[in-house]
Design an enzyme around this catalytic site. Structure first.
Site, PDB file in Angstrom:
ATOM      1  N   ASP A  55      -7.797 -16.371 -24.422  1.00  0.00           N
ATOM      2  CA  ASP A  55      -7.650 -17.829 -24.206  1.00  0.00           C
ATOM      3  C   ASP A  55      -8.189 -18.734 -25.324  1.00  0.00           C
ATOM      4  OD1 ASP A  55      -7.506 -16.391 -21.859  1.00  0.00           O
ATOM      5  OD2 ASP A  55      -8.918 -17.630 -20.764  1.00  0.00           O
ATOM      6  N   GLU A 237      -6.720 -19.748 -12.761  1.00  0.00           N
ATOM      7  CA  GLU A 237      -7.595 -19.699 -13.937  1.00  0.00           C
ATOM      8  C   GLU A 237      -7.342 -20.922 -14.820  1.00  0.00           C
ATOM      9  OE1 GLU A 237      -8.410 -15.012 -14.614  1.00  0.00           O
ATOM     10  OE2 GLU A 237      -6.583 -15.695 -15.567  1.00  0.00           O
TER      11      GLU A 237
HETATM   12  C1  FRU Z   1      -7.865 -16.017 -18.527  1.00  0.00           C
HETATM   13  C2  FRU Z   1      -9.232 -15.408 -18.281  1.00  0.00           C
HETATM   14  C3  FRU Z   1     -10.218 -16.471 -17.834  1.00  0.00           C
HETATM   15  C4  FRU Z   1     -11.533 -15.899 -18.244  1.00  0.00           C
HETATM   16  C5  FRU Z   1     -11.190 -15.209 -19.540  1.00  0.00           C
HETATM   17  C6  FRU Z   1     -11.976 -13.953 -19.796  1.00  0.00           C
HETATM   18  O1  FRU Z   1      -7.061 -15.287 -19.391  1.00  0.00           O
HETATM   19  O2  FRU Z   1      -9.140 -14.338 -17.348  1.00  0.00           O
HETATM   20  O3  FRU Z   1     -10.130 -16.785 -16.462  1.00  0.00           O
HETATM   21  O4  FRU Z   1     -12.507 -16.879 -18.425  1.00  0.00           O
HETATM   22  O5  FRU Z   1      -9.816 -14.891 -19.478  1.00  0.00           O
HETATM   23  O6  FRU Z   1     -11.734 -13.456 -21.081  1.00  0.00           O
END
Ligand code: FRU
Length: 518
Positions: A55, A237
């Site tokens: 992300d 998310e």
């Molecule tokens: C989204 C996610 C988020 C989390 C991160 C962990 O892709 O699962 O919810 O904070 O990636 O790397």
């Protein structure tokens, strides 16, 4: 993702110390070893110099610099103990790789979050002369998770007094605890001008939670949204909440972005949105249907910049999908970001549509290769030779709704975009587009209903980079982003008229897109 967390816990224990030792690699060193030259390496999208990225985090503009932080694991090309990687740019296209910004600490790994400029030094972490950048992120405590507890995700704060060059962890971390939810993460913080308060949008499994603060350090719960609204095929998310003006009107509405995984329309991860209102306490929406920011398989966890100089709302997404993110055929680095996209709100046939469309600065990367206008009879085909189809932009307007664009290369690989007017459908077929066998669903045909596409001329714009395609229909009303791994660059474009009337294509521009890593 949770399944792999356990496995990486042991790797984490082994490698955690080593992460801190990772030396900074200069751009010169990168060039010497041929970084950014590898097969499938994006030439005009951001990808980390090496290792795993997911992300985008902490998108913030400050003092002439666009910061891009990102979920980063510096020791492997699969997901592992998360850090925040960092890059900076003056235009969100040419990036400078920076040292890792945030390392895991005793409170846990550093998951996704956001960053703000605390102009009035409300946190007291800087001074009024030198206000701090404050990053708010999720701590993920692997030991607590392993012990079967549910309180392993909390929120933490870090701050920088040198415009993001270095960060210190706030000594009072974590700032927001959690006793109720296994999933409690991805804080997006912004300044609410009307109420003069900081607001944090956070997700907890199946819903959004809003918190408020005067100082970014003490947070009070305000409201929740969404248990029974929108898509719930997977956990929620990476929320984002912001206000936009409806194009051509004085009306202002709020947009809420929610990434979900799995449960996206073409499988795996995707980003839905809600249009509604925020009164400083609650977000509400009377939207009935599910809406998707992007129908392609590879635009996830995207969020927008805080503090852009002209107030525009700029989005960057992670160009991958948890269904196969760890399996894609690259070796030095893994995955890239979407082009930076401007978000705007338009009312089309009485429905609020959130448009996402490449930022205007992308035009600076374009070099004209060919411009032509063609009329193709029903069933007919026009073929265009391409110099470097895998680093190109294609742009045209048409009133037709039945056409097929096929990008081909000398290996016999092809990528097909088709519009079907009677079905009101766009499809993207990457089943023969190159390397696809690393995961069984990767070759599936992707569909995008065009239910609300207005009649008449619409613009279609396609960006192809070494391992991605981004399709924008009607200025970003309908968007598909997907990874592709062709073994050679596309050298031909075939346009077929699949309709029953002559297909008129006006000013088809084929532009080379300059690389940004030279
Ligand atoms: C989204 C996610 C988020 C989390 C991160 C962990 O892709 O699962 O919810 O904070 O990636 O790397």
């Amino acid at each position: 993702m949770k399944r792999i967390l356990g496995f990486y816990f042991s790797v984490f224990l082994l490698l955690f110390g080593a992460c801190k030792e990772t030396p900074e690699r200069t751009e010169e060193m990168n060039k010497e070893i041929g970084l950014y030259q590898e097969p499938f390496r994006p030439q005009y999208h951001f990808s980390p110099p090496e290792k795993w990225m997911n992300d985008p985090n902490g998108l913030l503009y400050n003092q002439g610099i666009y910061h891009l932080f990102y979920q980063y694991y510096p020791d492997d090309i699969v997901w592992g103990p998360m850090h925040w990687g960092h890059a900076t740019s003056a235009d969100m296209l040419h990036w400078k790789n920076k040292p890792i910004a945030l390392y895991p600490d005793k409170n846990g790994l550093i998951f996704s979050g956001s960053a703000v400029l605390d102009v009035n030094n409300t946190s007291g972490l800087g001074t009024s002369e030198n206000p701090p950048i404050v990053a708010v992120f999720t701590y993920h405590d692997m030991e607590k998770e392993k012990a079967g507890r549910i309180d392993f995700q909390t929120q933490g704060v870090a701050y920088s007094l040198d415009n993001g060059e270095s960060f210190s962890m706030y000594v009072g971390n974590p700032v927001l605890l959690n006793t109720e939810f296994r999933d409690f993460r991805d804080p997006k913080v912004f300044w609410d001008e009307k109420k003069e308060q900081w607001v944090m949008a956070l997700v907890a499994g199946d819903h959004l939670r809003l918190y408020r603060s005067d100082n970014l350090l003490e947070w009070t719960y305000m409201s929740r949204f969404g248990e029974r609204l929108g898509a719930h095929g997977g956990v929620w998310e990476c929320p984002d909440l912001f206000e936009l003006q409806v194009e051509g009107t004085e009306e202002r509405k709020w947009a809420l972005l929610i990434s979900i995984n799995p449960g996206a329309p073409n499988g795996g991860s995707g980003t839905q949105y809600f249009i509604g209102d925020f009164d400083g306490v609650s977000f509400s929406s009377d939207q009935k249907e599910e809406k998707w920011l992007d129908w392609g398989t590879d635009n996830y966890a995207g969020v927008t910049y805080n503090n852009t100089p002209d107030g525009s709302r700029i989005f960057i997404g992670w160009m991958s999908n948890w269904a196969y993110a760890r399996d894609t055929p690259t070796e030095v680095w893994r995955s890239a970001m979407t082009l930076p996209r401007n978000l705007s709100l338009s009312k089309i046939n009485d429905s609020y549509e959130l448009l996402n469309y490449p930022v205007a600065a992308v035009a600076d990367l374009l070099v004209e290769e060919t411009t032509l206008s063609v009329t193709i009879p029903p069933g007919g085909m026009e073929s265009i030779g391409l110099e470097n189809g895998s680093q190109s932009e294609f742009k045209f307007t048409t009133a037709a709704r039945d056409l097929m664009f096929t990008f081909k290369n000398s290996k016999g690989e092809q990528l097909v975009l088709e519009l079907d007017g009677s079905e009101k459908l766009a499809t993207l077929d990457r089943s023969e587009s190159g390397v696809i066998d690393f995961e069984e669903t990767f070759g599936s045909i992707q569909q995008m209903p065009l239910d609300n596409l207005p009649e008449g001329l619409v613009e279609i714009r396609i960006f192809i980079d070494a391992s991605s395609v981004e399709v924008f229909i009607n200025r970003g009303q309908y968007v598909m982003t997907a990874q592709v791994f062709p073994m050679n660059s596309f050298s031909d474009l075939e346009i077929v008229n699949s309709g029953t009337t002559p297909l008129k294509i006006k000013d088809l521009q084929v532009n080379e897109v300059l690389g940004v890593w030279e």
